[in-house]
Scaffold this motif. Structure first.
Motif, PDB file in Angstrom:
ATOM      1  N   ASP A  58       0.829  -1.209   0.000  1.00 56.15           N
ATOM      2  CA  ASP A  58       0.000   0.000   0.000  1.00 56.15           C
ATOM      3  C   ASP A  58       0.863   1.259   0.000  1.00 56.15           C
ATOM      4  O   ASP A  58       0.553   2.242  -0.681  1.00 56.15           O
ATOM      5  N   LEU A  59       1.957   1.227   0.754  1.00 54.49           N
ATOM      6  CA  LEU A  59       2.854   2.377   0.796  1.00 54.49           C
ATOM      7  C   LEU A  59       3.536   2.606  -0.555  1.00 54.49           C
ATOM      8  O   LEU A  59       3.672   3.745  -1.005  1.00 54.49           O
ATOM      9  N   PHE A  60       3.982   1.520  -1.193  1.00 54.85           N
ATOM     10  CA  PHE A  60       4.559   1.642  -2.530  1.00 54.85           C
ATOM     11  C   PHE A  60       3.542   2.274  -3.465  1.00 54.85           C
ATOM     12  O   PHE A  60       3.863   3.188  -4.226  1.00 54.85           O
ATOM     13  N   ASP A  61       2.310   1.769  -3.423  1.00 58.71           N
ATOM     14  CA  ASP A  61       1.246   2.310  -4.273  1.00 58.71           C
ATOM     15  C   ASP A  61       1.048   3.799  -4.020  1.00 58.71           C
ATOM     16  O   ASP A  61       0.963   4.598  -4.962  1.00 58.71           O
ATOM     17  N   GLN A  62       0.965   4.179  -2.760  1.00 62.13           N
ATOM     18  CA  GLN A  62       0.725   5.585  -2.417  1.00 62.13           C
ATOM     19  C   GLN A  62       1.862   6.485  -2.894  1.00 62.13           C
ATOM     20  O   GLN A  62       1.616   7.593  -3.390  1.00 62.13           O
ATOM     21  N   GLU A  63       3.110   6.017  -2.744  1.00 66.49           N
ATOM     22  CA  GLU A  63       4.242   6.820  -3.187  1.00 66.49           C
ATOM     23  C   GLU A  63       4.175   7.066  -4.687  1.00 66.49           C
ATOM     24  O   GLU A  63       4.400   8.181  -5.153  1.00 66.49           O
ATOM     25  N   LEU A  64       3.868   6.037  -5.436  1.00 67.18           N
ATOM     26  CA  LEU A  64       3.774   6.203  -6.887  1.00 67.18           C
ATOM     27  C   LEU A  64       2.578   7.054  -7.279  1.00 67.18           C
ATOM     28  O   LEU A  64       2.664   7.865  -8.205  1.00 67.18           O
ATOM     29  N   GLU A  65       1.449   6.882  -6.592  1.00 65.90           N
ATOM     30  CA  GLU A  65       0.283   7.717  -6.867  1.00 65.90           C
ATOM     31  C   GLU A  65       0.626   9.182  -6.654  1.00 65.90           C
ATOM     32  O   GLU A  65       0.277  10.045  -7.472  1.00 65.90           O
ATOM     33  N   TYR A  79      -2.978   1.993 -14.363  1.00 68.40           N
ATOM     34  CA  TYR A  79      -2.741   0.579 -14.082  1.00 68.40           C
ATOM     35  C   TYR A  79      -1.258   0.227 -14.157  1.00 68.40           C
ATOM     36  O   TYR A  79      -0.797  -0.675 -13.459  1.00 68.40           O
ATOM     37  N   LYS A  80      -0.526   0.941 -14.983  1.00 66.93           N
ATOM     38  CA  LYS A  80       0.913   0.708 -15.059  1.00 66.93           C
ATOM     39  C   LYS A  80       1.582   1.035 -13.730  1.00 66.93           C
ATOM     40  O   LYS A  80       2.553   0.391 -13.337  1.00 66.93           O
ATOM     41  N   VAL A  81       1.070   2.031 -13.040  1.00 66.17           N
ATOM     42  CA  VAL A  81       1.611   2.396 -11.727  1.00 66.17           C
ATOM     43  C   VAL A  81       1.508   1.211 -10.773  1.00 66.17           C
ATOM     44  O   VAL A  81       2.470   0.856 -10.088  1.00 66.17           O
ATOM     45  N   TYR A  82       0.365   0.567 -10.746  1.00 67.55           N
ATOM     46  CA  TYR A  82       0.159  -0.553  -9.831  1.00 67.55           C
ATOM     47  C   TYR A  82       0.905  -1.801 -10.287  1.00 67.55           C
ATOM     48  O   TYR A  82       1.372  -2.590  -9.470  1.00 67.55           O
ATOM     49  N   PHE A  83       1.041  -1.964 -11.586  1.00 68.13           N
ATOM     50  CA  PHE A  83       1.827  -3.068 -12.122  1.00 68.13           C
ATOM     51  C   PHE A  83       3.273  -2.931 -11.650  1.00 68.13           C
ATOM     52  O   PHE A  83       3.878  -3.879 -11.142  1.00 68.13           O
ATOM     53  N   TYR A  84       3.832  -1.750 -11.816  1.00 71.71           N
ATOM     54  CA  TYR A  84       5.208  -1.477 -11.417  1.00 71.71           C
ATOM     55  C   TYR A  84       5.376  -1.616  -9.905  1.00 71.71           C
ATOM     56  O   TYR A  84       6.308  -2.259  -9.436  1.00 71.71           O
ATOM     57  N   SER A  85       4.476  -1.038  -9.162  1.00 72.20           N
ATOM     58  CA  SER A  85       4.557  -1.076  -7.709  1.00 72.20           C
ATOM     59  C   SER A  85       4.531  -2.515  -7.193  1.00 72.20           C
ATOM     60  O   SER A  85       5.355  -2.906  -6.363  1.00 72.20           O
ATOM     61  N   ALA A  87       5.170  -5.306  -8.859  1.00 74.44           N
ATOM     62  CA  ALA A  87       6.334  -6.056  -9.327  1.00 74.44           C
ATOM     63  C   ALA A  87       7.565  -5.724  -8.484  1.00 74.44           C
ATOM     64  O   ALA A  87       8.274  -6.619  -8.013  1.00 74.44           O
ATOM     65  N   LEU A  88       7.824  -4.448  -8.294  1.00 74.97           N
ATOM     66  CA  LEU A  88       8.988  -4.029  -7.509  1.00 74.97           C
ATOM     67  C   LEU A  88       8.887  -4.528  -6.078  1.00 74.97           C
ATOM     68  O   LEU A  88       9.851  -5.043  -5.513  1.00 74.97           O
ATOM     69  N   TYR A  89       7.719  -4.407  -5.500  1.00 76.90           N
ATOM     70  CA  TYR A  89       7.519  -4.867  -4.122  1.00 76.90           C
ATOM     71  C   TYR A  89       7.782  -6.370  -3.991  1.00 76.90           C
ATOM     72  O   TYR A  89       8.467  -6.808  -3.073  1.00 76.90           O
ATOM     73  N   ASN A  90       7.258  -7.155  -4.912  1.00 82.29           N
ATOM     74  CA  ASN A  90       7.439  -8.602  -4.829  1.00 82.29           C
ATOM     75  C   ASN A  90       8.886  -9.012  -5.042  1.00 82.29           C
ATOM     76  O   ASN A  90       9.388  -9.910  -4.359  1.00 82.29           O
ATOM     77  N   VAL A  91       9.572  -8.368  -5.963  1.00 93.07           N
ATOM     78  CA  VAL A  91      10.993  -8.657  -6.176  1.00 93.07           C
ATOM     79  C   VAL A  91      11.778  -8.302  -4.915  1.00 93.07           C
ATOM     80  O   VAL A  91      12.617  -9.076  -4.442  1.00 93.07           O
ATOM     81  N   PHE A  92      11.501  -7.145  -4.369  1.00 90.46           N
ATOM     82  CA  PHE A  92      12.181  -6.706  -3.159  1.00 90.46           C
ATOM     83  C   PHE A  92      11.940  -7.679  -2.002  1.00 90.46           C
ATOM     84  O   PHE A  92      12.874  -8.091  -1.314  1.00 90.46           O
ATOM     85  N   LEU A  93      10.709  -8.074  -1.800  1.00 92.23           N
ATOM     86  CA  LEU A  93      10.368  -8.972  -0.701  1.00 92.23           C
ATOM     87  C   LEU A  93      11.041 -10.337  -0.868  1.00 92.23           C
ATOM     88  O   LEU A  93      11.599 -10.880   0.089  1.00 92.23           O
ATOM     89  N   LYS A  94      11.031 -10.889  -2.066  1.00 87.95           N
ATOM     90  CA  LYS A  94      11.689 -12.180  -2.311  1.00 87.95           C
ATOM     91  C   LYS A  94      13.188 -12.075  -2.101  1.00 87.95           C
ATOM     92  O   LYS A  94      13.831 -12.990  -1.592  1.00 87.95           O
ATOM     93  N   TRP A  95      13.758 -10.945  -2.480  1.00 89.62           N
ATOM     94  CA  TRP A  95      15.181 -10.713  -2.272  1.00 89.62           C
ATOM     95  C   TRP A  95      15.504 -10.735  -0.774  1.00 89.62           C
ATOM     96  O   TRP A  95      16.473 -11.365  -0.353  1.00 89.62           O
ATOM     97  N   LEU A  96      14.693 -10.081   0.027  1.00 94.22           N
ATOM     98  CA  LEU A  96      14.883 -10.105   1.477  1.00 94.22           C
ATOM     99  C   LEU A  96      14.735 -11.520   2.029  1.00 94.22           C
ATOM    100  O   LEU A  96      15.559 -11.968   2.825  1.00 94.22           O
ATOM    101  N   GLY A 118      10.139  -4.047 -21.397  1.00 94.99           N
ATOM    102  CA  GLY A 118       8.682  -3.913 -21.507  1.00 94.99           C
ATOM    103  C   GLY A 118       7.966  -4.922 -20.651  1.00 94.99           C
ATOM    104  O   GLY A 118       7.528  -4.628 -19.570  1.00 94.99           O
ATOM    105  N   ALA A 119       7.874  -6.121 -21.109  1.00 97.78           N
ATOM    106  CA  ALA A 119       7.209  -7.172 -20.346  1.00 97.78           C
ATOM    107  C   ALA A 119       8.200  -8.296 -20.133  1.00 97.78           C
ATOM    108  O   ALA A 119       9.008  -8.603 -20.998  1.00 97.78           O
ATOM    109  N   TYR A 120       8.144  -8.888 -18.998  1.00 99.38           N
ATOM    110  CA  TYR A 120       9.049  -9.974 -18.670  1.00 99.38           C
ATOM    111  C   TYR A 120       8.391 -11.302 -19.042  1.00 99.38           C
ATOM    112  O   TYR A 120       7.396 -11.680 -18.461  1.00 99.38           O
ATOM    113  N   PRO A 121       8.948 -12.012 -20.021  1.00 99.58           N
ATOM    114  CA  PRO A 121       8.336 -13.292 -20.403  1.00 99.58           C
ATOM    115  C   PRO A 121       8.535 -14.357 -19.323  1.00 99.58           C
ATOM    116  O   PRO A 121       9.617 -14.470 -18.765  1.00 99.58           O
TER     117      PRO A 121
END
Length: 123
Positions: A58-65, A79-85, A87-96, A118-121
């Protein structure tokens, strides 16, 4: 207490992000996210384990909004904002979760490269 700590973390992040060129999609901005939130890995993982990980999404979303400003209801960029948010959040969390084996700069490069492609296959 959780809200207070989270607010403090985000406020400090905002101060550091102001020094950037105000582009959340740049390599530098992504690197800042990985470096900065690595500092709070124990807290963030505790929040995740408690089933409250959505707080940070939610915080990632709010920052981008806030960064993108008002957009028309039917604007596809909304919708691209939420797609990016997400994706970045999930990558970050898995990295942690995986113990941050990769350097923050390697992670920022990977995310930047995926954005440029563009899009990650998945295949």
């Amino acid at each position: 207490m959780l809200i207070k700590i989270t607010d403090d973390i985000m406020e400090e992040y905002r101060k550091r992000a102001e020094k950037l060129e105000n582009d959340f999609f740049s390599y530098e901005a992504i690197l800042l996210i990985f470096r900065y939130f690595k500092t709070y890995k124990k807290f963030i993982l505790s929040v995740y384990k408690a089933g409250l990980a959505y707080i940070y999404l939610d915080l990632f979303d709010q920052e981008l909004e806030n960064h993108m400003g008002d957009m028309p209801y039917n604007d596809i960029h909304r919708y691209k904002v939420y797609f990016y948010s997400g994706a970045l959040y999930n990558v970050f969390l898995k990295w942690l979760q995986n113990g941050m084996k990769e350097h923050p700069s390697a992670m920022a490069s990977m995310v930047t490269e995926m954005l440029e492609q563009g899009a990650y296959p998945l295949a």
